[in-house]
Scaffold this motif. Sequence first.
Motif, PDB file in Angstrom:
ATOM      1  N   LEU A  56       1.880   5.280   0.698  1.00  7.60           N
ATOM      2  CA  LEU A  56       0.438   5.359   0.819  1.00  7.60           C
ATOM      3  C   LEU A  56       0.115   4.555   2.071  1.00  7.60           C
ATOM      4  CD1 LEU A  56      -2.387   6.074  -0.241  1.00  7.60           C
ATOM      5  CD2 LEU A  56      -2.270   4.008  -1.641  1.00  7.60           C
ATOM      6  N   ASP A  57      -0.149   5.271   3.171  1.00  6.56           N
ATOM      7  CA  ASP A  57      -0.296   4.598   4.462  1.00  6.56           C
ATOM      8  C   ASP A  57      -1.650   3.930   4.600  1.00  6.56           C
ATOM      9  OD1 ASP A  57       0.449   3.814   7.082  1.00  6.56           O
ATOM     10  OD2 ASP A  57      -0.588   5.543   7.920  1.00  6.56           O
ATOM     11  N   LEU A  58      -2.684   4.591   4.199  1.00  7.66           N
ATOM     12  CA  LEU A  58      -4.035   4.058   4.309  1.00  7.66           C
ATOM     13  C   LEU A  58      -4.802   4.432   3.052  1.00  7.66           C
ATOM     14  CD1 LEU A  58      -4.915   5.352   7.883  1.00  7.66           C
ATOM     15  CD2 LEU A  58      -4.338   3.005   7.293  1.00  7.66           C
ATOM     16  N   LEU A  59      -5.653   3.555   2.591  1.00  7.97           N
ATOM     17  CA  LEU A  59      -6.632   3.885   1.549  1.00  7.97           C
ATOM     18  C   LEU A  59      -7.834   2.991   1.809  1.00  7.97           C
ATOM     19  CD1 LEU A  59      -6.230   4.669  -2.148  1.00  7.97           C
ATOM     20  CD2 LEU A  59      -8.007   3.105  -1.419  1.00  7.97           C
ATOM     21  N   PHE A  60      -8.945   3.625   2.077  1.00 10.40           N
ATOM     22  CA  PHE A  60     -10.179   2.894   2.350  1.00 10.40           C
ATOM     23  C   PHE A  60     -11.317   3.495   1.563  1.00 10.40           C
ATOM     24  CE2 PHE A  60      -7.867   1.462   6.016  1.00 10.40           C
ATOM     25  CZ  PHE A  60      -8.395   0.220   6.298  1.00 10.40           C
ATOM     26  N   ALA A  85       4.638  17.058  -4.686  1.00  9.26           N
ATOM     27  CA  ALA A  85       5.626  17.037  -3.597  1.00  9.26           C
ATOM     28  C   ALA A  85       7.021  16.634  -4.098  1.00  9.26           C
ATOM     29  CB  ALA A  85       5.171  16.092  -2.490  1.00  9.26           C
ATOM     30  N   GLY A  86       7.135  16.361  -5.400  1.00  8.93           N
ATOM     31  CA  GLY A  86       8.430  16.000  -5.973  1.00  8.93           C
ATOM     32  C   GLY A  86       8.807  14.539  -5.818  1.00  8.93           C
ATOM     33  N   LEU A  87       7.845  13.691  -5.517  1.00 14.07           N
ATOM     34  CA  LEU A  87       8.124  12.268  -5.348  1.00 14.07           C
ATOM     35  C   LEU A  87       8.111  11.566  -6.705  1.00 14.07           C
ATOM     36  CD1 LEU A  87       5.799  11.549  -2.291  1.00 14.07           C
ATOM     37  CD2 LEU A  87       8.241  12.137  -2.268  1.00 14.07           C
ATOM     38  N   ASP A  88       8.953  10.550  -6.868  1.00 11.55           N
ATOM     39  CA  ASP A  88       8.931   9.787  -8.114  1.00 11.55           C
ATOM     40  C   ASP A  88       8.361   8.386  -7.922  1.00 11.55           C
ATOM     41  OD1 ASP A  88      11.044   8.616  -6.771  1.00 11.55           O
ATOM     42  OD2 ASP A  88      12.455   8.764  -8.427  1.00 11.55           O
ATOM     43  N   ARG A  89       8.103   8.024  -6.665  1.00 11.49           N
ATOM     44  CA  ARG A  89       7.488   6.731  -6.370  1.00 11.49           C
ATOM     45  C   ARG A  89       6.877   6.765  -4.981  1.00 11.49           C
ATOM     46  NH1 ARG A  89      11.276   2.940  -8.187  1.00 11.49           N
ATOM     47  NH2 ARG A  89      11.887   4.591  -9.556  1.00 11.49           N
ATOM     48  N   VAL A  90       5.848   5.922  -4.801  1.00  6.68           N
ATOM     49  CA  VAL A  90       5.161   5.809  -3.509  1.00  6.68           C
ATOM     50  C   VAL A  90       4.933   4.333  -3.251  1.00  6.68           C
ATOM     51  CG1 VAL A  90       3.053   6.328  -2.221  1.00  6.68           C
ATOM     52  CG2 VAL A  90       4.026   8.059  -3.752  1.00  6.68           C
ATOM     53  N   MET A  91       5.366   3.870  -2.105  1.00  7.04           N
ATOM     54  CA  MET A  91       5.191   2.465  -1.707  1.00  7.04           C
ATOM     55  C   MET A  91       3.844   2.275  -1.014  1.00  7.04           C
ATOM     56  SD  MET A  91       7.975   0.906  -2.616  1.00  7.04           S
ATOM     57  CE  MET A  91       7.735  -0.631  -1.753  1.00  7.04           C
ATOM     58  N   VAL A  92       3.345   1.051  -1.084  1.00 10.83           N
ATOM     59  CA  VAL A  92       2.149   0.689  -0.325  1.00 10.83           C
ATOM     60  C   VAL A  92       2.276  -0.775   0.070  1.00 10.83           C
ATOM     61  CG1 VAL A  92       0.763   0.180  -2.387  1.00 10.83           C
ATOM     62  CG2 VAL A  92      -0.378   0.660  -0.239  1.00 10.83           C
ATOM     63  N   GLY A 106      -2.505   0.366 -11.405  1.00 12.18           N
ATOM     64  CA  GLY A 106      -1.177   0.688 -11.915  1.00 12.18           C
ATOM     65  C   GLY A 106       0.001   0.481 -10.998  1.00 12.18           C
ATOM     66  N   ALA A 107      -0.217  -0.003  -9.800  1.00 12.17           N
ATOM     67  CA  ALA A 107       0.913  -0.258  -8.902  1.00 12.17           C
ATOM     68  C   ALA A 107       1.629  -1.532  -9.351  1.00 12.17           C
ATOM     69  CB  ALA A 107       0.434  -0.395  -7.458  1.00 12.17           C
ATOM     70  N   VAL A 108       2.920  -1.574  -9.120  1.00 11.39           N
ATOM     71  CA  VAL A 108       3.756  -2.708  -9.506  1.00 11.39           C
ATOM     72  C   VAL A 108       4.185  -3.446  -8.242  1.00 11.39           C
ATOM     73  CG1 VAL A 108       5.925  -3.359 -10.624  1.00 11.39           C
ATOM     74  CG2 VAL A 108       4.571  -1.457 -11.532  1.00 11.39           C
ATOM     75  N   ARG A 109       4.009  -4.751  -8.223  1.00  9.80           N
ATOM     76  CA  ARG A 109       4.428  -5.558  -7.064  1.00  9.80           C
ATOM     77  C   ARG A 109       5.948  -5.567  -6.984  1.00  9.80           C
ATOM     78  NH1 ARG A 109       2.293 -10.647  -4.248  1.00  9.80           N
ATOM     79  NH2 ARG A 109       3.742 -10.690  -2.507  1.00  9.80           N
ATOM     80  N   VAL A 110       6.486  -5.217  -5.804  1.00  5.87           N
ATOM     81  CA  VAL A 110       7.941  -5.143  -5.643  1.00  5.87           C
ATOM     82  C   VAL A 110       8.473  -6.034  -4.526  1.00  5.87           C
ATOM     83  CG1 VAL A 110       8.172  -2.839  -6.656  1.00  5.87           C
ATOM     84  CG2 VAL A 110       7.757  -3.072  -4.188  1.00  5.87           C
ATOM     85  N   GLY A 111       7.591  -6.651  -3.754  1.00  2.00           N
ATOM     86  CA  GLY A 111       8.076  -7.494  -2.671  1.00  2.00           C
ATOM     87  C   GLY A 111       6.960  -7.950  -1.748  1.00  2.00           C
ATOM     88  N   THR A 112       7.384  -8.387  -0.579  1.00  2.00           N
ATOM     89  CA  THR A 112       6.465  -8.902   0.432  1.00  2.00           C
ATOM     90  C   THR A 112       6.871  -8.373   1.796  1.00  2.00           C
ATOM     91  OG1 THR A 112       6.130 -10.927  -0.840  1.00  2.00           O
ATOM     92  CG2 THR A 112       5.552 -11.007   1.497  1.00  2.00           C
TER      93      THR A 112
END
Length: 134
Positions: A56-60, A85-92, A106-112
Amino acid sequence: MRGSGAYEGKYAAAVAGYRVGPDYIEAHRAYVAVGADEDGGRVLGFYSLVLAPPELDLLFVADEAQGRGIGRLLVAHMQSEARAAGLDRVMVVSHVPAADFYHRVGAVRVGTALANPPAVPWDRPEFEFRIPSE
């Protein structure tokens, strides 16, 4: 985007000179939330979904439209498009002030994501949307 209250003061450098124009829209899947007649048909929000790697590149959401559920609708639409599109996950990589929003939808924190001066001189939280198959 540059007029967003979330990018005032110290955060202004992150979007200074950033432009979402025809070249960007041609290269990415960009979606827009447009207001009804009472909103004058204005753009109330938008997002961009990059397929490879899934991000998810941009969300405003426009300042005056926040709190009306538009961000949630855009996220739900993004998840539907990602699933199609057949994706199982999307990073932001989140803007620091938006981290609570991503967690609430619902997004899960995975890093920095580490700082990238001079444009982004601060670390940013990374989230992942897990896209369940239907």
